[in-house]
Scaffold this motif. Structure first.
Motif, PDB file in Angstrom:
ATOM      1  N   ALA A  38       0.806  -1.219   0.000  1.00  0.00           N
ATOM      2  CA  ALA A  38       0.000   0.000   0.000  1.00  0.00           C
ATOM      3  C   ALA A  38       0.844   1.277   0.000  1.00  0.00           C
ATOM      4  O   ALA A  38       0.311   2.370  -0.182  1.00  0.00           O
ATOM      5  N   LEU A  39       2.154   1.138   0.173  1.00  0.00           N
ATOM      6  CA  LEU A  39       3.026   2.303   0.361  1.00  0.00           C
ATOM      7  C   LEU A  39       3.682   2.773  -0.933  1.00  0.00           C
ATOM      8  O   LEU A  39       4.023   1.963  -1.794  1.00  0.00           O
ATOM      9  N   ILE A  40       3.914   4.080  -1.036  1.00  0.00           N
ATOM     10  CA  ILE A  40       4.695   4.617  -2.146  1.00  0.00           C
ATOM     11  C   ILE A  40       6.158   4.217  -1.927  1.00  0.00           C
ATOM     12  O   ILE A  40       6.559   3.919  -0.792  1.00  0.00           O
ATOM     13  N   PRO A  41       6.970   4.198  -2.975  1.00  0.00           N
ATOM     14  CA  PRO A  41       8.376   3.787  -2.822  1.00  0.00           C
ATOM     15  C   PRO A  41       9.163   4.594  -1.778  1.00  0.00           C
ATOM     16  O   PRO A  41       9.985   4.030  -1.056  1.00  0.00           O
ATOM     17  N   ASP A  42       8.898   5.895  -1.667  1.00  0.00           N
ATOM     18  CA  ASP A  42       9.613   6.729  -0.692  1.00  0.00           C
ATOM     19  C   ASP A  42       9.356   6.304   0.748  1.00  0.00           C
ATOM     20  O   ASP A  42      10.152   6.598   1.637  1.00  0.00           O
ATOM     21  N   ALA A  43       8.257   5.616   0.995  1.00  0.00           N
ATOM     22  CA  ALA A  43       7.935   5.179   2.355  1.00  0.00           C
ATOM     23  C   ALA A  43       8.807   4.011   2.802  1.00  0.00           C
ATOM     24  O   ALA A  43       8.853   3.693   3.989  1.00  0.00           O
ATOM     25  N   LEU A  44       9.496   3.400   1.867  1.00  0.00           N
ATOM     26  CA  LEU A  44      10.317   2.238   2.193  1.00  0.00           C
ATOM     27  C   LEU A  44      11.735   2.618   2.613  1.00  0.00           C
ATOM     28  O   LEU A  44      12.536   1.753   2.958  1.00  0.00           O
ATOM     29  N   ILE A  45      12.041   3.910   2.587  1.00  0.00           N
ATOM     30  CA  ILE A  45      13.346   4.398   3.051  1.00  0.00           C
ATOM     31  C   ILE A  45      13.122   5.393   4.184  1.00  0.00           C
ATOM     32  O   ILE A  45      12.067   6.016   4.279  1.00  0.00           O
ATOM     33  N   THR A  46      14.103   5.529   5.040  1.00  0.00           N
ATOM     34  CA  THR A  46      14.001   6.466   6.157  1.00  0.00           C
ATOM     35  C   THR A  46      13.943   7.902   5.621  1.00  0.00           C
ATOM     36  O   THR A  46      14.734   8.274   4.757  1.00  0.00           O
ATOM     37  N   SER A  47      12.972   8.659   6.115  1.00  0.00           N
ATOM     38  CA  SER A  47      12.831  10.057   5.701  1.00  0.00           C
ATOM     39  C   SER A  47      12.313  10.889   6.862  1.00  0.00           C
ATOM     40  O   SER A  47      11.745  10.364   7.817  1.00  0.00           O
ATOM     41  N   GLU A  48      12.500  12.175   6.735  1.00  0.00           N
ATOM     42  CA  GLU A  48      12.112  13.070   7.819  1.00  0.00           C
ATOM     43  C   GLU A  48      10.598  13.212   7.935  1.00  0.00           C
ATOM     44  O   GLU A  48       9.866  13.049   6.974  1.00  0.00           O
ATOM     45  N   PHE A  49      10.164  13.492   9.144  1.00  0.00           N
ATOM     46  CA  PHE A  49       8.788  13.892   9.407  1.00  0.00           C
ATOM     47  C   PHE A  49       8.800  15.392   9.150  1.00  0.00           C
ATOM     48  O   PHE A  49       9.242  16.176   9.988  1.00  0.00           O
ATOM     49  N   SER A  50       8.388  15.798   7.955  1.00  0.00           N
ATOM     50  CA  SER A  50       8.590  17.171   7.477  1.00  0.00           C
ATOM     51  C   SER A  50       7.670  18.183   8.158  1.00  0.00           C
ATOM     52  O   SER A  50       6.750  17.814   8.901  1.00  0.00           O
ATOM     53  N   VAL A  51       7.887  19.425   7.828  1.00  0.00           N
ATOM     54  CA  VAL A  51       7.046  20.508   8.344  1.00  0.00           C
ATOM     55  C   VAL A  51       5.604  20.317   7.860  1.00  0.00           C
ATOM     56  O   VAL A  51       4.661  20.511   8.629  1.00  0.00           O
ATOM     57  N   ASP A  52       5.433  19.907   6.602  1.00  0.00           N
ATOM     58  CA  ASP A  52       4.081  19.652   6.093  1.00  0.00           C
ATOM     59  C   ASP A  52       3.403  18.516   6.852  1.00  0.00           C
ATOM     60  O   ASP A  52       2.212  18.588   7.167  1.00  0.00           O
ATOM     61  N   HIS A  53       4.162  17.478   7.158  1.00  0.00           N
ATOM     62  CA  HIS A  53       3.623  16.361   7.934  1.00  0.00           C
ATOM     63  C   HIS A  53       3.213  16.853   9.325  1.00  0.00           C
ATOM     64  O   HIS A  53       2.145  16.496   9.829  1.00  0.00           O
ATOM     65  N   ALA A  54       4.083  17.655   9.950  1.00  0.00           N
ATOM     66  CA  ALA A  54       3.804  18.176  11.294  1.00  0.00           C
ATOM     67  C   ALA A  54       2.564  19.069  11.299  1.00  0.00           C
ATOM     68  O   ALA A  54       1.727  18.976  12.202  1.00  0.00           O
ATOM     69  N   LYS A  55       2.409  19.916  10.295  1.00  0.00           N
ATOM     70  CA  LYS A  55       1.227  20.796  10.210  1.00  0.00           C
ATOM     71  C   LYS A  55      -0.050  19.968  10.093  1.00  0.00           C
ATOM     72  O   LYS A  55      -1.046  20.233  10.768  1.00  0.00           O
ATOM     73  N   PHE A  56      -0.027  18.956   9.228  1.00  0.00           N
ATOM     74  CA  PHE A  56      -1.179  18.080   9.036  1.00  0.00           C
ATOM     75  C   PHE A  56      -1.525  17.376  10.348  1.00  0.00           C
ATOM     76  O   PHE A  56      -2.678  17.356  10.778  1.00  0.00           O
ATOM     77  N   TYR A  57      -0.515  16.794  10.981  1.00  0.00           N
ATOM     78  CA  TYR A  57      -0.684  16.066  12.243  1.00  0.00           C
ATOM     79  C   TYR A  57      -1.236  16.983  13.344  1.00  0.00           C
ATOM     80  O   TYR A  57      -2.204  16.634  14.020  1.00  0.00           O
TER      81      TYR A  57
END
Length: 177
Positions: A38-57
């Motif tokens: 169910a995941l996009i390819p970028d989800a399979l590598i470690t990545s930051e919890f970005s500012v956009d993610h933080a705003k949404f959350y």
């Protein structure tokens, strides 16, 4: 107590469980229900919890307690899963045929709660992504029966046309004059 994002948060793919997780610092990991397919390819590598993610959350942390009665832990769990679903799940095609058509027109936006009628069962869902004619919704009920052999579990997602979303009924207040 609500968990607030910080610079140490990051998305990780948990190889042991084959699911997306969020590292919340050196000693805490939150495992989402979202598996590899169910995941996009970028989800399979470690990545930051970005500012956009933080705003949404954070927006969901503020919105959810106003529309539904749930514990702080449930609010955090719901908001983290919704953030993962919004940013890291593959696009889906609508699967509206599982649900009855609503008799009411609704205004749809991210974070809004609705009911879906599935095989005579009323299911509580939250919009995690909205487009012109359809919405990706996350199941908040324990489960959502789609057919005799297929059931969605809590926090799984499905895309539906807006005409399947039923507004929540609030108790009507009677004002005596």
């Amino acid at each position: 107590m609500l968990l607030m994002p910080n610079k140490d948060w990051q998305w990780e793919y948990n190889e042991d469980y084959k699911q997306l997780s969020i590292s919340l610092g050196s000693e805490m990991e939150f495992l989402t229900p979202y598996k590899t397919k169910a995941l996009i390819p970028d989800a399979l590598i470690t990545s930051e919890f970005s500012v956009d993610h933080a705003k949404f959350y954070i927006n969901l942390l503020e919105t959810l307690p106003k529309v539904i009665n749930m514990s702080d832990a449930a609010v955090v769990q719901t908001a983290l899963n919704a953030t993962a679903a919004h940013f890291l799940l593959k696009p889906q095609m609508p699967k509206s045929w599982f649900f009855e058509i609503s008799q009411e027109c609704v205004y749809c936006e991210v974070g809004k709660l609705f009911n879906l009628n599935a095989n005579g069962t009323r299911v509580l869902v939250m919009v995690v992504e909205n487009s012109l004619q359809a919405a990706l919704v996350m199941v908040l009920s324990k489960e959502c029966p789609l057919s005799e052999s297929k059931t969605l579990q809590q926090f799984e997602t499905i895309k539906v046309m807006h005409n399947r979303l039923n507004p929540l009924r609030k108790a009507q207040l009677v004002v005596a004059a």
